[in-house]
Structures are given as C-alpha cells and as structure tokens.
Design an enzyme around this catalytic site. Structure first.
Site, PDB file in Angstrom:
ATOM      1  N   ARG A   1      47.428 100.591  40.501  1.00  0.00           N
ATOM      2  CA  ARG A   1      46.327  99.912  41.251  1.00  0.00           C
ATOM      3  C   ARG A   1      46.935 100.048  42.836  1.00  0.00           C
ATOM      4  O   ARG A   1      46.248 100.281  43.675  1.00  0.00           O
ATOM      5  CB  ARG A   1      46.079  98.804  40.883  1.00  0.00           C
ATOM      6  CG  ARG A   1      45.117  98.042  41.874  1.00  0.00           C
ATOM      7  CD  ARG A   1      44.410  96.748  41.215  1.00  0.00           C
ATOM      8  NE  ARG A   1      45.033  96.049  40.019  1.00  0.00           N
ATOM      9  CZ  ARG A   1      45.886  95.203  40.187  1.00  0.00           C
ATOM     10  NH1 ARG A   1      46.424  94.763  41.154  1.00  0.00           N
ATOM     11  NH2 ARG A   1      46.380  94.757  38.979  1.00  0.00           N
TER      12      ARG A   1
ATOM     13  N   LYS B   1      29.659 112.414  49.041  1.00  0.00           N
ATOM     14  CA  LYS B   1      28.740 113.251  49.722  1.00  0.00           C
ATOM     15  C   LYS B   1      29.571 114.455  50.209  1.00  0.00           C
ATOM     16  O   LYS B   1      30.142 115.055  49.661  1.00  0.00           O
ATOM     17  CB  LYS B   1      27.962 112.462  50.770  1.00  0.00           C
ATOM     18  CG  LYS B   1      27.421 111.053  50.485  1.00  0.00           C
ATOM     19  CD  LYS B   1      26.342 111.035  49.328  1.00  0.00           C
ATOM     20  CE  LYS B   1      26.146 109.803  48.502  1.00  0.00           C
ATOM     21  NZ  LYS B   1      25.890 108.750  49.559  1.00  0.00           N
TER      22      LYS B   1
HETATM   23  C1  LIG Z   1      25.445 107.146  49.402  1.00  0.00           C
HETATM   24  C2  LIG Z   1      25.967 106.216  50.594  1.00  0.00           C
HETATM   25  C3  LIG Z   1      26.725 105.383  50.558  1.00  0.00           C
HETATM   26  C4  LIG Z   1      27.161 104.672  49.232  1.00  0.00           C
HETATM   27  O1  LIG Z   1      28.270 105.415  48.680  1.00  0.00           O
HETATM   28  P1  LIG Z   1      28.486 105.521  46.917  1.00  0.00           P
HETATM   29  O2  LIG Z   1      29.340 106.484  47.037  1.00  0.00           O
HETATM   30  O3  LIG Z   1      27.146 106.166  46.537  1.00  0.00           O
HETATM   31  O4  LIG Z   1      28.663 104.102  46.623  1.00  0.00           O
HETATM   32  C5  LIG Z   1      26.896 104.543  51.824  1.00  0.00           C
HETATM   33  N1  LIG Z   1      26.465 104.794  53.103  1.00  0.00           N
HETATM   34  C6  LIG Z   1      25.802 106.082  53.082  1.00  0.00           C
HETATM   35  C7  LIG Z   1      25.349 106.921  54.622  1.00  0.00           C
HETATM   36  C8  LIG Z   1      25.499 107.002  51.871  1.00  0.00           C
HETATM   37  O5  LIG Z   1      24.961 107.974  52.164  1.00  0.00           O
END
Ligand SMILES: *Cc1c(COP(=O)(O)O)cnc(C)c1O
Length: 389
Positions: A56, A205
């Site tokens: 962790r 992303k």
């Molecule tokens: C997807 C997203 C998040 C959240 O992230 P997760 O990995 O889905 O928890 C936060 N900010 C933006 C701009 C995003 O596109």
C-alpha cells in the site's frame, strides 16, 4: 515518496515519455519495469529492509509510473491512485472541515458529484464559478478559501481557464491551485509551469490511452506538499495495483506519438464538422471561431481529439449516435479508438437537469473523442451519420 530522477528532467518530452522513471531491472537487466505483483517484501532482519515494506505504501512498478508522469508534467513528485476520482478524493483530504474551495462550474460530472453529494457532508464547502473570467475566481475567495480547482479545457464544453491568471491569484492569496489536466495531457499543457501547485489526471484517458484500465495520478513540485499527499495515499489507501500501473506506463511511452495523431485528426474532423454543420455549433479550442482560441494557443501547444457538437435537438443527436460505426457509442475518452457520447444522459447524468441547462449542456450536445484511426475513415463515418440532417 516517489521523486523524479533528476537526470530524467534533462531530456525532451518524447524521450522522457519513454525513459523517465525507469531503469533496467537491477536483478535481471530486464529493460521493461517488471509488474511487481506482491503485497509485501521480505525484510533482511528486524528493522532492515530494501526500502519496501508493504505494497500500500510502495510498489516499484507504481513508483516507475509516478516518476514517469511527474517528469512529463515538469514536477518533482508523482502519486498514482486507483482512479481519477480516487485521486481527487485523496487530494481533498489535504483539507479539513470549515475549508472552502473555489471550483470551476463546468468540471467533470463525477467531480461535482463527489463535492456536492459527499464531501459537503464532511464540512468542506464549494463555490462553483465560471472560471473563464479570473475576476469571478477572485470574487469567490473568502477568508476560509484554501484552494482553487479548475479543469481546462472543460468537459464537454471546452471552456478554458487562463492558467497564468489563476496561478497569479493563488499566489497572491496564498492558496493552492489544483488543475485537472486530463483533457490536454502534459504533451499539450503543463499547469505547473503556470503556477499550479497540484496537477492531476484521470489516467484512464489519454495517459493510458488504450481504454484498458482505470486510474488517477497527481503531480506536485513542492516537497512539503508531496509529504502530505504521500501520507494520505498510504493512510487512505486508494492506490492502484501494479498491473494497472504497468499498463499506464506502457501507455505513456507513446503519449507524444498518440497526442500528435489525436491533434491532427481532431483538427481535420473539427474543420469538416464546421464546414458541414456550421462553425458556431462545433466546439473545439483549435478552431479560430472558438471564443478562447487565442488563450488556447497561448497556454496549450495543441488541442487533441475532443470535439463537442450542438446538434440542435435530442432527436438529431440520437440519429448521429445511432449511425456512427467507427465512432463507438461509449462513455470515456482519450483512447486510440474513437468514441461518441451524449453528455446529458451519459457522463453528466449525475448533474441535475437545471444545472446542466444553465451550463449549456443541452440534450442536443454530442461529444466526440477522436482517436488515431485513418482520417478518411473517421470523416467517412461522420459523413454517412450526418446524411440528410
Ligand atoms: C474521467 C474523468 C475524471 C474521473 O476519472 P476516473 O478515472 O473515471 O475516476 C476526472 N476528470 C476528468 C476530466 C475526466 O475526464
């Protein structure tokens, strides 16, 4: 605490993306950082270990990723988390009941939900403002304000915050500037250079780029802030497993290549849409008709693949969403494959309808995450989807 190898900061972006934070495995010479799939580490003797005690707190695969992304953002310390929301939730634990945060009104729906539905009940308060105007940020600051949190460009309306102006306000008022850099990625925008204290991502992303994991990562420059985040990361434990860290590390190696391709396709698709559907209905910071195009050129070196289009009605939006074949109907963004979505009923369904309307997230808005496929196939797909509209 995972600190960047100092010499990694000397190389240029594309070289850092491939090499920063990683050294051949000392045991075998393996050039790729192994997936250290372990929860604990055997100690040499009581009180003697190799710097690792329990996973962790520290994991070598995770550390390589943290150093890599920290070097890409021009920061000193990175912290990987189990998701973008897990990252943000942990960052908010820097604060305490009574603290106030000025937040962009058009942030990711899940960010709004975390603040409004959960953290408010723990005594944090939030004022949501249109951060396109730095004066509105300034006006919202009170004696209890501890941070400004912005997302630029925003999702899905592609609104920009002037990072230099926000950095200047944070500095003058002695508060933190936190920036969600998910949409631009460090290849096109590095908020720490404009005075941000914390930059964070949904690494799900563009950083990972292959739609095969969920993760988050934060980067900071200051050692004292890094120590506080390290304490939270270990104490609260929203850390990623080594496999997901490794997948993200594989993704960041091609970040420069992918972002150039997303940008090229994003420009071509947005131009095609502007000609076909009307420039005023196409929202892309790279179009000269975008109201903040000049600011976009000033603080970003490219615009990527995210494009929103106002279709005028939910029916027309549904027609396009139902027809595209290369652009797959799905939430998320930033992967090599193109996706299309309907923010009002998908990513922003958690934002109350009145609020969505006030922000401009209409039922006719569609969002394209343009991938790196051949441009002819992307435009051909949109051409058949827009037929007769
Ligand atoms: C997807 C997203 C998040 C959240 O992230 P997760 O990995 O889905 O928890 C936060 N900010 C933006 C701009 C995003 O596109």
């Amino acid at each position: 605490m995972t600190r960047v190898f100092d010499e990694d900061l000397d190389a240029r972006f594309g070289t850092r993306a491939i090499h920063a934070g990683q050294r051949p495995d000392p045991a075998t010479g393996a050039i790729m950082t192994p997936i250290y799939q372990t929860s604990t580490y055997v100690q040499d003797a009581l009180g003697e270990n190799k710097g690792y005690e329990y996973a962790r707190g520290k994991n070598p695969t995770r550390e390589a990723l943290e150093r890599n992304v920290a070097a890409l953002e021009g920061g000193r310390h990175g912290f990987a988390f189990s998701s973008g929301m897990g990252c943000l939730d942990s960052l908010m634990k820097l604060f305490k009941a009574g603290d106030h945060i000025v937040c962009g009104e058009n942030v990711y729906g899940g960010t709004f939900r975390l603040f409004d539905r959960i953290l408010r009940h723990f005594g944090l308060s939030f004022t949501f403002v249109d951060t396109r105007d730095p004066q509105l940020i300034e006006d919202a600051i009170t004696a209890s304000t501890v941070a400004i949190l912005v997302e630029t460009p925003t999702n899905p309306l592609m609104r920009l915050t002037d990072l230099a102006a926000a950095g200047d306000i944070a500095k003058r008022r002695g508060i933190l500037l936190m920036v969600d850099n998910t949409f631009a990625s460090p290849y096109f925008q590095r908020p720490l250079e404009f005075g941000a204290h914390v930059v964070y991502h949904s690494s799900t992303k563009y950083l990972n780029g292959h739609s095969d994991m969920v993760g988050g990562i934060a980067v900071v420059l200051e050692d004292s802030l890094a120590e506080r985040i390290q304490f939270i990361a270990n104490a609260a434990g929203a850390v990623p497993g080594p496999m997901d860290a490794w997948l993200t590390l594989r993704g960041t190696k091609t970040l420069a290549l992918r972002m150039r391709a997303h940008d090229e396709n994003g420009r071509r698709v947005s131009e095609w849409l502007a000609n076909r559907w009307g420039a005023e209905r196409v929202i892309y910071p790279g179009l000269p008709t975008h109201p903040q195009h000049a600011l976009a050129k000033k603080q970003m070196s490219g615009f990527g693949g995210m494009i929103s289009v106002e279709m005028g009605s939910k029916e027309k939006a549904a027609t396009v969403l139902g027809r595209t074949k290369v652009y797959a109907l799905a939430e998320s963004l930033g992967g090599v494959e193109s996706l299309i979505s309907h923010p009002a009923s998908m990513t922003h369904a958690s934002v109350p309808p009145e609020r969505r309307a006030a922000l401009g997230i209409s039922d006719g808005l569609i969002r394209l995450s343009t991938g790196v496929e051949d441009i002819e196939d992307l435009i051909g797909d949109l051409d058949q989807a827009f037929k007769g509209l």
